[in-house]
Design a protein around this motif. Structure first.
Motif, short mmCIF file in Angstrom:
data_model
loop_
_atom_site.label_atom_id
_atom_site.label_comp_id
_atom_site.label_asym_id
_atom_site.label_seq_id
_atom_site.Cartn_x
_atom_site.Cartn_y
_atom_site.Cartn_z
N VAL A 10 1.12 -0.90 0.76
CA VAL A 10 -0.21 -0.11 0.10
C VAL A 10 0.99 0.70 0.06
O VAL A 10 1.06 2.58 -0.81
CB VAL A 10 -1.06 -0.21 1.30
CG1 VAL A 10 -2.06 1.23 1.39
CG2 VAL A 10 -1.76 -1.15 1.15
N CYS A 44 -5.60 5.29 -2.64
CA CYS A 44 -4.36 5.53 -2.25
C CYS A 44 -2.92 5.68 -1.38
O CYS A 44 -1.40 5.01 -1.87
CB CYS A 44 -3.82 6.96 -3.39
SG CYS A 44 -3.89 8.50 -1.95
N SER A 86 -5.13 7.13 4.65
CA SER A 86 -5.01 7.12 5.98
C SER A 86 -4.05 6.27 6.17
O SER A 86 -3.97 5.59 7.18
CB SER A 86 -6.50 5.80 5.47
OG SER A 86 -7.85 6.80 5.31
#
Ligand SMILES: Nc1ncnc2c1ncn2[C@@H]1O[C@H](COP(=O)(O)OP(=O)(O)OP(=O)(O)O)[C@@H](O)[C@H]1O
Ligand SMILES: [Mg+2]
Length: 263
Positions: A28, A50, A53
């Motif tokens: 990620v 994207c 968080s």
């Protein structure tokens, strides 16, 4: 020196180096470098998924690094980090404010100072009152959360974070779930915190607000920081085509002037 230049030479509140985070085989975040000096406001922007968080969550240990390093307020995060300690100096506010429904507003704010900071009942309530005043909700202290609007509840959630006297505040789309008419009051609180010098990293889709309140804006794509710069440069004259493409799609919203804020 401008105000922005002055903050940039402050000691670092956040230093992230070559950070990677994966969930199973899904990488990620992939080689993130990021510095935030004390007093700076950094806004993370980018498409859904994207990693905004996730990046925010690495800063208080809610997401774990696979590699790289994270220094928060001068301390390296590692296997010995006491996350309860860390989270007293790093506050986080989410889109869903999650107040305790069975506690009055004042007790929602006082519970942290009482239980975590071990303040007396009276001290904790005094802190809570002060912070409720700070977010403009002193008169709601004895209400139940369910008697408040979404925007008011979100301001209580911010007061709850502030009651812990954080050195760094992380805000993840705190206005995303709110009715348009209550967004302004929450943005006003954040604007005030920025003015008072609170170090903040925030995720927002409100580009006009990002422009107004941030010192720095970072555009994320594919698990990387594609571009980081002053809000003015990045949002009006991005260097990278990917940033420009993203902004072209989202900028109509930025053309909306910031909302007038009710006092
Ligand atoms: N706890 C988790 N377990 C597995 N995968 C996750 C977890 N949290 C996030 N992801 C995945 O990581 C990627 C990045 O998610 P993240 O929530 O950071 O994106 P985002 O930029 O905040 O998106 P949005 O704008 O929609 O909030 C997504 O592909 C998501 O599915
Ligand atoms: Mg998100």
């Amino acid at each position: 020196m401008t105000n922005i230049e002055q903050k940039a030479v402050n000691p670092l509140a956040v230093r992230i180096s070559d950070l990677s985070v994966a969930y199973g085989s899904n990488t990620v975040l992939n080689g993130i470098d990021l510095d935030v000096a004390k007093g700076q406001v950094l806004c993370l922007i980018g498409r859904s998924g994207c990693g905004k968080s996730t990046l925010l969550r690495t800063m208080n240990g809610l997401a774990k690094a696979n590699s790289g390093s994270i220094d928060i307020l001068g301390r390296r995060m590692d296997k010995d980090t006491n996350f309860d300690d860390l989270r007293t100096s790093v506050g986080m506010v989410f889109q869903s404010y999650n107040l305790f429904p069975h506690m009055r507003v004042i007790d929602n704010v006082a519970v942290g100072p009482r239980k975590v900071l071990k303040r007396s009942k009276q001290e904790a309530r005094d802190i809570a009152r002060k912070q409720l005043e700070h977010v403009g909700l002193a008169e709601k202290a004895d209400h139940w959360p369910s008697q408040l609007s979404g925007g008011q509840q979100q301001r209580v959630a911010i007061a709850r974070s502030l009651a812990m006297n954080p050195q760094l505040l992380l805000l993840d789309e705190v206005t995303a779930a709110l009715d348009p008419e209550t967004v302004g009051s929450v943005l006003a609180v954040i604007r005030g915190l920025a003015k008072d010098g609170m170090t903040m990293v925030l995720v927002t889709h409100e580009m006009s607000f990002a422009y107004e309140v941030s010192d720095l804006v970072a555009y994320l794509e594919g698990g990387k920081v594609i571009e980081i710069g002053s809000a003015k440069e990045l949002l009006t004259q991005p260097n990278d085509d990917r940033t420009r493409k993203f902004l072209t799609r989202t900028l109509p919203a930025a053309a909306i002037p910031p909302l007038e804020v009710p006092k």
